[in-house]
Design a protein around this motif. Structure first.
Motif, PDB file in Angstrom:
ATOM      1  N   LEU A   1       0.875  -1.179   0.000  1.00 18.40           N
ATOM      2  CA  LEU A   1       0.000   0.000   0.000  1.00 18.40           C
ATOM      3  C   LEU A   1       0.905   1.220   0.000  1.00 18.40           C
ATOM      4  O   LEU A   1       1.870   1.277   0.758  1.00 18.40           O
ATOM      5  CB  LEU A   1      -0.871   0.037   1.261  1.00 18.40           C
ATOM      6  CG  LEU A   1      -2.144  -0.798   1.324  1.00 18.40           C
ATOM      7  CD1 LEU A   1      -2.791  -0.659   2.695  1.00 18.40           C
ATOM      8  CD2 LEU A   1      -3.115  -0.347   0.243  1.00 18.40           C
ATOM      9  N   ASN A   2       0.585   2.168  -0.836  1.00 22.22           N
ATOM     10  CA  ASN A   2       1.375   3.399  -0.879  1.00 22.22           C
ATOM     11  C   ASN A   2       0.569   4.501  -0.196  1.00 22.22           C
ATOM     12  O   ASN A   2      -0.439   4.942  -0.707  1.00 22.22           O
ATOM     13  CB  ASN A   2       1.650   3.749  -2.357  1.00 22.22           C
ATOM     14  CG  ASN A   2       2.599   4.914  -2.483  1.00 22.22           C
ATOM     15  OD1 ASN A   2       2.921   5.587  -1.509  1.00 22.22           O
ATOM     16  ND2 ASN A   2       3.030   5.167  -3.720  1.00 22.22           N
ATOM     17  N   ALA A   3       1.004   4.893   0.987  1.00 25.98           N
ATOM     18  CA  ALA A   3       0.276   5.917   1.746  1.00 25.98           C
ATOM     19  C   ALA A   3       1.078   7.220   1.779  1.00 25.98           C
ATOM     20  O   ALA A   3       0.987   7.994   2.721  1.00 25.98           O
ATOM     21  CB  ALA A   3      -0.011   5.415   3.151  1.00 25.98           C
ATOM     22  N   SER A   4       1.864   7.459   0.740  1.00 23.80           N
ATOM     23  CA  SER A   4       2.698   8.666   0.691  1.00 23.80           C
ATOM     24  C   SER A   4       1.846   9.919   0.564  1.00 23.80           C
ATOM     25  O   SER A   4       0.757   9.888  -0.005  1.00 23.80           O
ATOM     26  CB  SER A   4       3.640   8.584  -0.509  1.00 23.80           C
ATOM     27  OG  SER A   4       4.462   7.449  -0.410  1.00 23.80           O
ATOM     28  N   SER A   5       2.364  11.004   1.127  1.00 27.83           N
ATOM     29  CA  SER A   5       1.711  12.312   0.951  1.00 27.83           C
ATOM     30  C   SER A   5       2.714  13.212   0.230  1.00 27.83           C
ATOM     31  O   SER A   5       3.771  12.757  -0.203  1.00 27.83           O
ATOM     32  CB  SER A   5       1.330  12.889   2.308  1.00 27.83           C
ATOM     33  OG  SER A   5       2.499  13.218   3.031  1.00 27.83           O
TER      34      SER A   5
ATOM     35  N   LEU B   1       5.638   6.997   2.392  1.00 24.30           N
ATOM     36  CA  LEU B   1       5.228   5.949   3.337  1.00 24.30           C
ATOM     37  C   LEU B   1       4.744   4.740   2.548  1.00 24.30           C
ATOM     38  O   LEU B   1       3.708   4.769   1.889  1.00 24.30           O
ATOM     39  CB  LEU B   1       4.123   6.448   4.273  1.00 24.30           C
ATOM     40  CG  LEU B   1       3.495   5.377   5.180  1.00 24.30           C
ATOM     41  CD1 LEU B   1       4.544   4.661   6.020  1.00 24.30           C
ATOM     42  CD2 LEU B   1       2.431   5.990   6.089  1.00 24.30           C
ATOM     43  N   LEU B   2       5.560   3.693   2.598  1.00 29.17           N
ATOM     44  CA  LEU B   2       5.207   2.463   1.885  1.00 29.17           C
ATOM     45  C   LEU B   2       4.912   1.368   2.905  1.00 29.17           C
ATOM     46  O   LEU B   2       5.685   1.152   3.839  1.00 29.17           O
ATOM     47  CB  LEU B   2       6.359   2.043   0.966  1.00 29.17           C
ATOM     48  CG  LEU B   2       6.774   3.104  -0.064  1.00 29.17           C
ATOM     49  CD1 LEU B   2       8.016   2.674  -0.820  1.00 29.17           C
ATOM     50  CD2 LEU B   2       5.638   3.418  -1.023  1.00 29.17           C
ATOM     51  N   LEU B   3       3.789   0.720   2.722  1.00 35.04           N
ATOM     52  CA  LEU B   3       3.387  -0.363   3.627  1.00 35.04           C
ATOM     53  C   LEU B   3       3.440  -1.680   2.867  1.00 35.04           C
ATOM     54  O   LEU B   3       3.130  -1.726   1.675  1.00 35.04           O
ATOM     55  CB  LEU B   3       1.966  -0.109   4.141  1.00 35.04           C
ATOM     56  CG  LEU B   3       1.752   1.201   4.891  1.00 35.04           C
ATOM     57  CD1 LEU B   3       0.283   1.442   5.144  1.00 35.04           C
ATOM     58  CD2 LEU B   3       2.513   1.196   6.213  1.00 35.04           C
TER      59      LEU B   3
HETATM   60  C1  NAG Z   1       3.914   6.376  -3.895  1.00 34.24           C
HETATM   61  O1  NAG Z   1       3.107   7.516  -4.145  1.00 34.24           O
HETATM   62  C2  NAG Z   1       3.846   8.696  -4.333  1.00 34.24           C
HETATM   63  C3  NAG Z   1       2.897   9.896  -4.378  1.00 34.24           C
HETATM   64  O2  NAG Z   1       1.605   9.558  -4.704  1.00 34.24           O
HETATM   65  C4  NAG Z   1       4.687   8.567  -5.588  1.00 34.24           C
HETATM   66  O3  NAG Z   1       5.437   9.747  -5.795  1.00 34.24           O
HETATM   67  C5  NAG Z   1       5.624   7.372  -5.433  1.00 34.24           C
HETATM   68  O4  NAG Z   1       6.348   7.165  -6.616  1.00 34.24           O
HETATM   69  C6  NAG Z   1       4.866   6.105  -5.074  1.00 34.24           C
HETATM   70  N1  NAG Z   1       5.845   5.065  -4.729  1.00 34.24           N
HETATM   71  C7  NAG Z   1       5.708   3.797  -5.119  1.00 34.24           C
HETATM   72  C8  NAG Z   1       6.800   2.862  -4.725  1.00 34.24           C
HETATM   73  O5  NAG Z   1       4.738   3.395  -5.734  1.00 34.24           O
END
Ligand code: NAG
Length: 241
Positions: A68-72, A77-79
């Motif tokens: 799950l990608n919970a990045s802001s 933040l990678l789960l």
């Molecule tokens: C996770 O999401 C962020 C922002 O939405 C993006 O920049 C990033 O590349 C993504 N990372 C992965 C490993 O999918």
């Protein structure tokens, strides 16, 4: 001796009995009878949560996510290897259908528990944070509102079925969440302390920042299952209207 035709007929009969039996846990209601609908939905939640294999419906509790990608904007933040439990105990709070507008509104109160691995780097509520390890979070009393566009469609069986065309949601934490992240700053006690204090004191704000993709992933699976159920079971088996 059973001829091929007979086997086919037996099989069909068996399938329809199985289908009818699997939908029979639904207590039918009239749409204006909101008490009946709430009770019926409440009774259906643990059945869905356990999965209904004969309808091809997967378990909702526990839910598994490989990634799950919970990045802001400020935080990566990678789960990974995430297990979410608690869906089976969700409480139906309100179910309302607006037939002319083709809307279905569902409110449910859920407490969910998340376990898995995390990797994070960036800023969380302005505080620099970094780490990689185990994560455990509990979201208590999340009031979830889903508004679906539900249209009627003729199914392969020639009967009217409901179909969730699209949906949107909001949610609100009604109680304090908790978040534990192991191995913050490679275990550096001093750097980790400030971050842990922030997680303790402002857990709900943190969830406000990183929670949306997680809630969305959860609802996506739940709604996929409900949509599948609608595809399998005609509307006449679900409502008295
Ligand atoms: C996770 O999401 C962020 C922002 O939405 C993006 O920049 C990033 O590349 C993504 N990372 C992965 C490993 O999918």
């Amino acid at each position: 001796m059973c001829s091929k035709l007979l086997i086919a007929v037996c099989l069909l009969a068996y399938i329809s009995v199985a289908t009818a039996a699997s939908a029979s846990f639904i207590k039918k209601c009239k749409w204006e009878d909101s008490t009946c609908i709430k009770e019926s939905t409440q009774a259906a939640i643990p059945v869905f949560a356990a999965g209904i294999p004969e309808l091809g419906i997967e378990k909702l509790d526990p839910l598994h996510y490989d990634k799950l990608n919970a990045s802001s904007e400020t935080l990566i933040l990678l789960l990974e290897d995430i297990v979410i439990t608690g869906v089976k105990d969700c409480q139906a709070k309100k179910i309302q259908r607006d037939v002319p507008k083709e809307k279905l509104i569902v409110k449910a109160l859920c407490t969910v528990d998340l376990n898995g691995q995390y990797e994070m780097n960036g800023r969380l509520l302005f505080l620099p944070i970094q780490g990689k390890g185990k994560v455990h979070a509990v979201l208590r009393k999340v009031m979830i509102n889903v508004e679906g566009d539900v249209v009627e469609k003729k199914g392969k069986d020639g009967k009217v079925h409901w179909d969730i065309k699209s949906w949107k949601h909001t949610y609100e934490l009604k109680d304090k969440a908790s978040i534990e992240l192991e191995n913050l700053f490679q275990g550096n006690e001093v750097l980790g302390r400030a971050a842990r204090e922030l997680l303790d004191s402002s857990a709900n704000e943190v969830i406000g920042e990183v929670g949306p993709p997680i809630i969305k992933a959860l609802l996506t699976k739940v709604i996929k299952v409900v949509d599948r159920f609608f595809r399998e079971v005609p509307a006449e088996e679900l409502t008295l209207d």
